[in-house]
Write a protein that holds these residues in place. Structure first.
Motif, PDB file in Angstrom:
ATOM      1  N   PHE A  28      -2.358 -11.358   5.773  1.00 31.57           N
ATOM      2  CA  PHE A  28      -3.290 -11.128   4.663  1.00 31.57           C
ATOM      3  C   PHE A  28      -3.504  -9.627   4.520  1.00 31.57           C
ATOM      4  O   PHE A  28      -3.827  -8.941   5.491  1.00 31.57           O
ATOM      5  N   ILE A  29      -3.304  -9.116   3.287  1.00 35.98           N
ATOM      6  CA  ILE A  29      -3.531  -7.704   2.997  1.00 35.98           C
ATOM      7  C   ILE A  29      -4.664  -7.617   1.979  1.00 35.98           C
ATOM      8  O   ILE A  29      -4.451  -7.853   0.791  1.00 35.98           O
ATOM      9  N   PRO A  30      -5.882  -7.311   2.403  1.00 37.72           N
ATOM     10  CA  PRO A  30      -7.005  -7.253   1.464  1.00 37.72           C
ATOM     11  C   PRO A  30      -6.868  -6.068   0.517  1.00 37.72           C
ATOM     12  O   PRO A  30      -6.166  -5.090   0.807  1.00 37.72           O
ATOM     13  N   ASN A  31      -7.521  -6.160  -0.623  1.00 34.23           N
ATOM     14  CA  ASN A  31      -7.511  -5.066  -1.591  1.00 34.23           C
ATOM     15  C   ASN A  31      -8.092  -3.804  -0.978  1.00 34.23           C
ATOM     16  O   ASN A  31      -9.160  -3.843  -0.354  1.00 34.23           O
ATOM     17  N   SER A  32      -7.399  -2.705  -1.186  1.00 33.63           N
ATOM     18  CA  SER A  32      -7.862  -1.426  -0.635  1.00 33.63           C
ATOM     19  C   SER A  32      -8.745  -0.665  -1.617  1.00 33.63           C
ATOM     20  O   SER A  32      -9.177   0.452  -1.337  1.00 33.63           O
ATOM     21  N   LEU A  43      -3.723  -7.012   7.710  1.00 33.50           N
ATOM     22  CA  LEU A  43      -3.123  -5.681   7.663  1.00 33.50           C
ATOM     23  C   LEU A  43      -3.931  -4.807   6.716  1.00 33.50           C
ATOM     24  O   LEU A  43      -4.077  -5.133   5.535  1.00 33.50           O
ATOM     25  N   LEU A  44      -4.468  -3.688   7.239  1.00 31.12           N
ATOM     26  CA  LEU A  44      -5.269  -2.807   6.392  1.00 31.12           C
ATOM     27  C   LEU A  44      -5.237  -1.378   6.919  1.00 31.12           C
ATOM     28  O   LEU A  44      -4.675  -1.094   7.969  1.00 31.12           O
ATOM     29  N   ASP A  45      -5.871  -0.475   6.162  1.00 29.35           N
ATOM     30  CA  ASP A  45      -5.977   0.942   6.516  1.00 29.35           C
ATOM     31  C   ASP A  45      -7.438   1.341   6.346  1.00 29.35           C
ATOM     32  O   ASP A  45      -7.860   1.791   5.283  1.00 29.35           O
ATOM     33  N   SER A  46      -8.230   1.140   7.409  1.00 26.58           N
ATOM     34  CA  SER A  46      -9.681   1.340   7.298  1.00 26.58           C
ATOM     35  C   SER A  46     -10.053   2.805   7.085  1.00 26.58           C
ATOM     36  O   SER A  46     -11.116   3.104   6.538  1.00 26.58           O
ATOM     37  N   ARG A  47      -9.210   3.733   7.495  1.00 29.29           N
ATOM     38  CA  ARG A  47      -9.526   5.157   7.349  1.00 29.29           C
ATOM     39  C   ARG A  47      -9.395   5.631   5.909  1.00 29.29           C
ATOM     40  O   ARG A  47     -10.120   6.522   5.476  1.00 29.29           O
ATOM     41  N   HIS A  48      -8.461   5.056   5.163  1.00 32.95           N
ATOM     42  CA  HIS A  48      -8.169   5.573   3.835  1.00 32.95           C
ATOM     43  C   HIS A  48      -8.457   4.572   2.705  1.00 32.95           C
ATOM     44  O   HIS A  48      -8.503   4.962   1.540  1.00 32.95           O
ATOM     45  N   THR A  77      -3.507   0.330  10.282  1.00 38.57           N
ATOM     46  CA  THR A  77      -2.495   1.372  10.331  1.00 38.57           C
ATOM     47  C   THR A  77      -2.444   2.129   9.010  1.00 38.57           C
ATOM     48  O   THR A  77      -3.077   1.725   8.036  1.00 38.57           O
ATOM     49  N   ARG A  78      -1.695   3.211   8.972  1.00 36.91           N
ATOM     50  CA  ARG A  78      -1.622   4.033   7.768  1.00 36.91           C
ATOM     51  C   ARG A  78      -0.838   3.315   6.677  1.00 36.91           C
ATOM     52  O   ARG A  78       0.361   3.065   6.801  1.00 36.91           O
ATOM     53  N   LEU A  79      -1.522   2.982   5.592  1.00 31.28           N
ATOM     54  CA  LEU A  79      -0.916   2.308   4.446  1.00 31.28           C
ATOM     55  C   LEU A  79      -1.194   3.039   3.145  1.00 31.28           C
ATOM     56  O   LEU A  79      -0.587   2.733   2.113  1.00 31.28           O
ATOM     57  N   VAL A  80      -2.128   3.988   3.175  1.00 29.18           N
ATOM     58  CA  VAL A  80      -2.493   4.774   1.998  1.00 29.18           C
ATOM     59  C   VAL A  80      -2.028   6.205   2.242  1.00 29.18           C
ATOM     60  O   VAL A  80      -2.465   6.853   3.187  1.00 29.18           O
ATOM     61  N   LYS A  81      -1.130   6.691   1.403  1.00 28.44           N
ATOM     62  CA  LYS A  81      -0.547   8.013   1.621  1.00 28.44           C
ATOM     63  C   LYS A  81      -1.367   9.113   0.955  1.00 28.44           C
ATOM     64  O   LYS A  81      -1.597  10.168   1.532  1.00 28.44           O
ATOM     65  N   ASP A  82      -1.799   8.861  -0.278  1.00 23.84           N
ATOM     66  CA  ASP A  82      -2.516   9.871  -1.043  1.00 23.84           C
ATOM     67  C   ASP A  82      -3.996   9.840  -0.683  1.00 23.84           C
ATOM     68  O   ASP A  82      -4.686   8.856  -0.931  1.00 23.84           O
ATOM     69  N   ALA A  83      -4.493  10.933  -0.107  1.00 20.45           N
ATOM     70  CA  ALA A  83      -5.887  10.985   0.338  1.00 20.45           C
ATOM     71  C   ALA A  83      -6.871  10.882  -0.823  1.00 20.45           C
ATOM     72  O   ALA A  83      -8.032  10.521  -0.637  1.00 20.45           O
ATOM     73  N   SER A  84      -6.423  11.192  -2.032  1.00 18.94           N
ATOM     74  CA  SER A  84      -7.314  11.167  -3.192  1.00 18.94           C
ATOM     75  C   SER A  84      -7.403   9.785  -3.825  1.00 18.94           C
ATOM     76  O   SER A  84      -8.185   9.568  -4.750  1.00 18.94           O
ATOM     77  N   ALA A  85      -6.581   8.857  -3.363  1.00 18.63           N
ATOM     78  CA  ALA A  85      -6.586   7.497  -3.910  1.00 18.63           C
ATOM     79  C   ALA A  85      -6.624   6.504  -2.768  1.00 18.63           C
ATOM     80  O   ALA A  85      -6.204   6.789  -1.652  1.00 18.63           O
ATOM     81  N   SER A  86      -7.152   5.322  -3.052  1.00 18.48           N
ATOM     82  CA  SER A  86      -7.252   4.308  -1.993  1.00 18.48           C
ATOM     83  C   SER A  86      -6.195   3.225  -2.129  1.00 18.48           C
ATOM     84  O   SER A  86      -6.181   2.279  -1.347  1.00 18.48           O
ATOM     85  N   ARG A  87      -5.303   3.350  -3.088  1.00 19.77           N
ATOM     86  CA  ARG A  87      -4.288   2.308  -3.287  1.00 19.77           C
ATOM     87  C   ARG A  87      -3.184   2.415  -2.230  1.00 19.77           C
ATOM     88  O   ARG A  87      -2.807   3.490  -1.822  1.00 19.77           O
ATOM     89  N   TYR A  88      -2.670   1.262  -1.862  1.00 19.11           N
ATOM     90  CA  TYR A  88      -1.602   1.224  -0.874  1.00 19.11           C
ATOM     91  C   TYR A  88      -0.353   1.935  -1.387  1.00 19.11           C
ATOM     92  O   TYR A  88      -0.001   1.834  -2.564  1.00 19.11           O
ATOM     93  N   ASP A  89       0.324   2.640  -0.482  1.00 19.49           N
ATOM     94  CA  ASP A  89       1.608   3.243  -0.808  1.00 19.49           C
ATOM     95  C   ASP A  89       2.680   2.170  -0.673  1.00 19.49           C
ATOM     96  O   ASP A  89       2.794   1.523   0.383  1.00 19.49           O
ATOM     97  N   PRO A  90       3.492   1.931  -1.710  1.00 12.30           N
ATOM     98  CA  PRO A  90       4.479   0.837  -1.655  1.00 12.30           C
ATOM     99  C   PRO A  90       5.439   0.936  -0.483  1.00 12.30           C
ATOM    100  O   PRO A  90       5.798  -0.076   0.121  1.00 12.30           O
ATOM    101  N   ASP A  91       5.874   2.157  -0.147  1.00 17.89           N
ATOM    102  CA  ASP A  91       6.843   2.297   0.939  1.00 17.89           C
ATOM    103  C   ASP A  91       6.195   2.034   2.290  1.00 17.89           C
ATOM    104  O   ASP A  91       6.784   1.362   3.151  1.00 17.89           O
ATOM    105  N   LEU A  92       4.991   2.547   2.502  1.00 14.73           N
ATOM    106  CA  LEU A  92       4.290   2.287   3.765  1.00 14.73           C
ATOM    107  C   LEU A  92       4.007   0.801   3.938  1.00 14.73           C
ATOM    108  O   LEU A  92       4.146   0.249   5.036  1.00 14.73           O
ATOM    109  N   LEU A  93       3.632   0.139   2.842  1.00 11.16           N
ATOM    110  CA  LEU A  93       3.336  -1.285   2.907  1.00 11.16           C
ATOM    111  C   LEU A  93       4.600  -2.097   3.161  1.00 11.16           C
ATOM    112  O   LEU A  93       4.615  -3.025   3.994  1.00 11.16           O
ATOM    113  N   ALA A  94       5.668  -1.743   2.480  1.00 13.69           N
ATOM    114  CA  ALA A  94       6.939  -2.461   2.654  1.00 13.69           C
ATOM    115  C   ALA A  94       7.446  -2.351   4.084  1.00 13.69           C
ATOM    116  O   ALA A  94       7.838  -3.352   4.710  1.00 13.69           O
TER     117      ALA A  94
END
Length: 397
Positions: free
Chosen positions: A302-306, A346-351, A373-390
């Motif tokens: 389960f990947i909750p909305n970031s 699976l989530l990224d609580s820091r970002h 784990t790290r799933l959000v690459k852009d510090a200015s946005a909270s959306r998951y990075d597709p490559d990190l998630l994949a």
């Protein structure tokens, strides 16, 4: 024959495993996603670089936008989300017929007159429009014929403004194939070299309905998502299917055998981000889905909305997990252990911008593992990075 379950220690991400998939994506693993809408399209585009065998069960319950016009005209399931996912998985290189891709992703003008739009549609059907003329025969003839079936059945008052040509082609194919979606989706997939399998979870003209915590009932997906109308101001207490979008007419749907086989073939099942009720849980509503998920011993994630989801008013992370499990247990039974339906969160609580926190004690009490784990690459946005998630998902296969 003896069936055993083998476990292993996983590294997130696992560079060697990911590189192996990247070198031979045609042999990549079948990851299955229960989703709808556009939230997963970025991940889908990236995922095709690692596997051409992903599986996408998509909701056909959208009742807004251009899909609503087609549903009202032909009493058919929604096809906009199906087309969108097919396009996200399409090979848009020269090998994948980019001219077909351009046609299927084109929208008619939202400002032109109906007469102008009809003339454009007729040019496309005749194969004279530049978008159609670029496509070699026999593909052009095949595509134009499907569009012709739509034109022939189109009501006189049908509003073409902003219409997706891909949606009109799919609608024509649906009408030409005895109101069946699978055949035209299969054809569509071959035309644009879709790298994966996309299928509607059910082929029914049904709608979503919710009962709110304050007792009100809301019918129609477009009234639930908080995108076309104001977000709901009371938490959703119950989700159901309705035969009508204007009033609640309770109805049930069953999982088809071919979709049950797809779930059985998955090497990972993902409950992905997106509209929690109308995209994720809606896919789990048909009878048989919970049992099919339970029967497959593969990892379930389960990947909750970031970022905030208007459908989750007053519902935190722990409640989301409980609701997800309860929805699956409607079908498989209330006594089914949580860890047999869900292995990982699976989530990224820091970002990420999540609703509430998730305690380790809570997930461990359910037999579930929390992967932070790290799933959000852009510090200015909270959306998951597709490559990190994949890469995170592929590391769990």
């Amino acid at each position: 024959m003896t069936n055993i379950r083998v476990t292993r220690t996983a590294q997130i991400p696992d560079p060697l495993r990911v590189q192996r998939y990247q070198k031979a994506p045609e042999l990549g693993p079948p990851l299955l996603f229960f989703s709808g809408g556009s939230a997963l399209n970025g991940l889908s585009r990236r995922l095709q670089h690692y596997t051409h065998n992903s599986i996408h069960l998509v909701t056909p319950f959208d009742s807004g936008g251009s899909s609503a016009k087609l549903r009202e005209a032909f009493a058919m399931p929604a096809i906009g989300d199906l087309r969108s996912r097919l396009m996200a998985l399409a090979d848009d290189s020269i090998l994948g017929h980019p001219e077909v891709y351009r046609l299927f992703t084109h929208r008619l003008s939202a400002e032109a007159s109906q007469a102008t739009l009809l003339a454009t549609l007729d040019e496309l059907i005749a194969g004279r429009h530049s978008l159609a003329a670029d496509i070699p025969n026999p593909m052009r003839r095949l595509i134009c014929n499907q569009l012709g079936f739509f034109r022939e059945a189109m009501p006189e008052d049908f509003d073409l403004r902003g219409a997706s040509i891909g949606n009109l082609i799919l609608a024509g194919g649906y009408l030409n194939n005895h109101q069946q979606l699978d055949q035209i989706i299969f054809l569509f997939s071959k035309l644009v070299h879709v790298r994966g399998t996309v299928r509607a979870v059910v082929n029914k003209d049904y709608h979503l309905a919710v009962t709110l915590a304050d007792g009100r009932q809301v019918v129609g997906q477009h009234r639930i998502t908080g995108k076309e109308v104001a977000p709901l101001n009371s938490p959703i207490a119950h989700l159901a299917l309705s035969a009508s979008r204007d009033e609640f007419v309770p109805v049930s749907a069953g999982l088809r055998k071919k979709n049950r086989r797809l779930i059985a073939s998955a090497e990972l099942i993902c409950y992905p981000p997106g509209s929690f009720y109308s995209s994720l849980l809606a896919n789990l509503m048909p009878e048989g889905v919970g049992r099919a998920v339970h029967a497959n011993p593969c990892p379930k994630v389960f990947i909750p909305n970031s970022s905030p989801d208007p459908e989750l008013t007053g519902i935190d992370l722990a409640q989301q997990i409980t609701i997800l499990l309860d929805t699956l247990r409607r079908d498989v039974g209330a006594d089914c252990p949580a860890h047999e339906l869900l292995d990982f969160v699976l989530l990224d609580s820091r970002h990420g911008d999540y609703t509430g926190s998730l305690s380790t004690d809570f997930v461990e009490s359910l037999g579930i593992t929390l992967i932070d784990t790290r799933l959000v690459k852009d510090a200015s946005a909270s959306r998951y990075d597709p490559d990190l998630l994949a890469t995170a998902l592929l590391s769990l296969v």
